[in-house]
Design a protein around this motif. Structure first.
Motif, short mmCIF file in Angstrom:
data_model
loop_
_atom_site.label_atom_id
_atom_site.label_comp_id
_atom_site.label_asym_id
_atom_site.label_seq_id
_atom_site.Cartn_x
_atom_site.Cartn_y
_atom_site.Cartn_z
N UNK A 133 0.85 -1.15 0.04
CA UNK A 133 -0.04 -0.13 -0.03
C UNK A 133 0.95 1.36 0.15
N UNK A 134 2.03 1.03 0.50
CA UNK A 134 2.95 2.50 0.63
C UNK A 134 3.56 2.65 -0.66
N UNK A 135 4.08 1.25 -1.29
CA UNK A 135 4.63 1.43 -2.38
C UNK A 135 3.55 2.44 -3.58
N UNK A 136 2.68 1.65 -3.69
CA UNK A 136 1.31 2.29 -4.64
C UNK A 136 1.07 3.50 -4.35
N UNK A 137 0.94 4.20 -2.97
CA UNK A 137 0.42 5.35 -2.71
C UNK A 137 1.80 6.23 -3.08
N UNK A 138 2.85 5.76 -3.13
CA UNK A 138 4.21 6.76 -3.45
C UNK A 138 4.28 6.76 -4.82
#
Length: 328
Positions: A9-14
């Motif tokens: 989720x953090x990678x996608x948000x980035x």
């Protein structure tokens, strides 16, 4: 970030938050796959990358041999310019390389994914020919596997499969609902919404009144375990599905699949639900159609059994482009 085991989720948000233009040639994608980049991250990279390298037959072979998933290869095709060779010798070479037939079918007739901005209604200029509603029903043998198929009404009567989209982006409630529930002891209730990251489906249909075929497996007990995670086990008919028109914003698409309060719980409820009709052709085949023209917009068929939403959802989504304006 993947190597450092940062959460998906953090990678996608980035990816969504930054200005990115990833290198996504065939060799680059194989290297990313070897580094254990997952399909959901690839999909986000496709959405933010402009002018990806043009795909040719050798690229498809390299992606397949590099163990990229069938779904990701198809989506890479749909987000790219292509220059495929589909002459007999080239098709034989693809077969010898064990490229799946479904990928070859997409190569034969690549459809570019639509880029739909915020506020778009998918309305198009010019009249569309009416879709004949009484075309002869196809035989079950026309379909290679269970799934949802759109009936093309060009000569030859082709049937295009809707690729299922996986999502686990389930959200509960809004700030307004939260405040209202505090003052009403939960009477207002909370909506359960499903988000799809990209603002438009890869499958683009230009039709005022589309016709679909639902294909099930098994002569007696119809199930769609091929869809994933046994969510579709025991599917009985299209009556187990709901068609929802998604809300579109610059963040993507969103549909409401349920609502609960301190007094009740409803599954499959949500603004944008579209009624459809269906007719049983056989135990394995159903025709799905509409009594009236369907408004242009983003849509998804989803399985309407809330008790089975224990993991990720699979939705059959499509982008409908036509001359019919949605009601306000």
């Amino acid at each position: 970030m993947t190597g450092a085991k940062i959460a998906k989720s953090i990678i996608i948000d980035r990816i969504k938050a930054g200005t990115n233009n990833f290198r996504l040639g065939a060799d680059d994608m194989v290297a990313l796959k070897q580094a254990k980049v997952i399909d959901a991250v690839f999909e986000e990279m496709f959405l933010v990358t402009e002018n990806m390298p043009t795909l040719q037959n050798d690229d498809i072979i390299a992606l397949h041999q590099g163990k990229l998933s069938q779904n990701i290869i198809i989506k890479r095709i749909q987000h790219s310019d292509t220059r495929f060779n589909t002459e007999p010798d080239a098709l034989i070479a693809l077969k010898m390389a064990k490229v799946p037939d479904k990928i070859v079918e997409v190569m034969m007739k690549p459809t570019r994914a639509a880029k739909v901005g915020k506020g778009s209604t998918n309305l198009i200029a010019g009249d569309l020919p009416p879709h004949p509603q009484n075309l002869p029903a196809p035989a079950r043998s026309r379909f290679s596997e269970p799934g949802v198929y759109y009936e093309e009404y060009n000569p030859g009567g082709n049937y295009t499969q809707l690729e299922p989209t996986t999502t686990n982006q389930t959200r509960r409630g809004t700030v307004g609902e939260s405040v209202a529930n505090q003052y009403t002891a939960g009477m207002v209730g909370t909506s359960e919404r499903v988000g799809l990251a990209n603002p438009s489906a890869n499958m683009v249909i230009k039709d005022n009144r589309p016709v679909f075929y639902f294909v099930f497996s098994g002569a007696n007990r119809k199930d769609q375990n091929t869809v994933a995670e046994n969510i579709f086990s025991g599917v009985a008919s299209p009556n187990d599905f709901v068609l929802i028109r998604a809300r579109v914003s610059n963040r993507g698409r969103e549909i409401t699949v349920g609502r609960s309060s301190s007094y009740s719980s409803e599954t499959g409820f949500g603004p944008g639900a579209v009624p459809f009709r269906f007719r049983k052709i056989s135990n394995q085949l159903y025709k799905v159609y509409f009594d009236d023209d369907v408004a242009a917009g983003e849509y998804a068929f989803f399985y309407n059994k809330g008790s089975e939403f224990s993991s990720s959802l699979k939705l059959y989504d499509f982008s409908l482009q036509n001359n019919t304006k949605p009601e306000k």
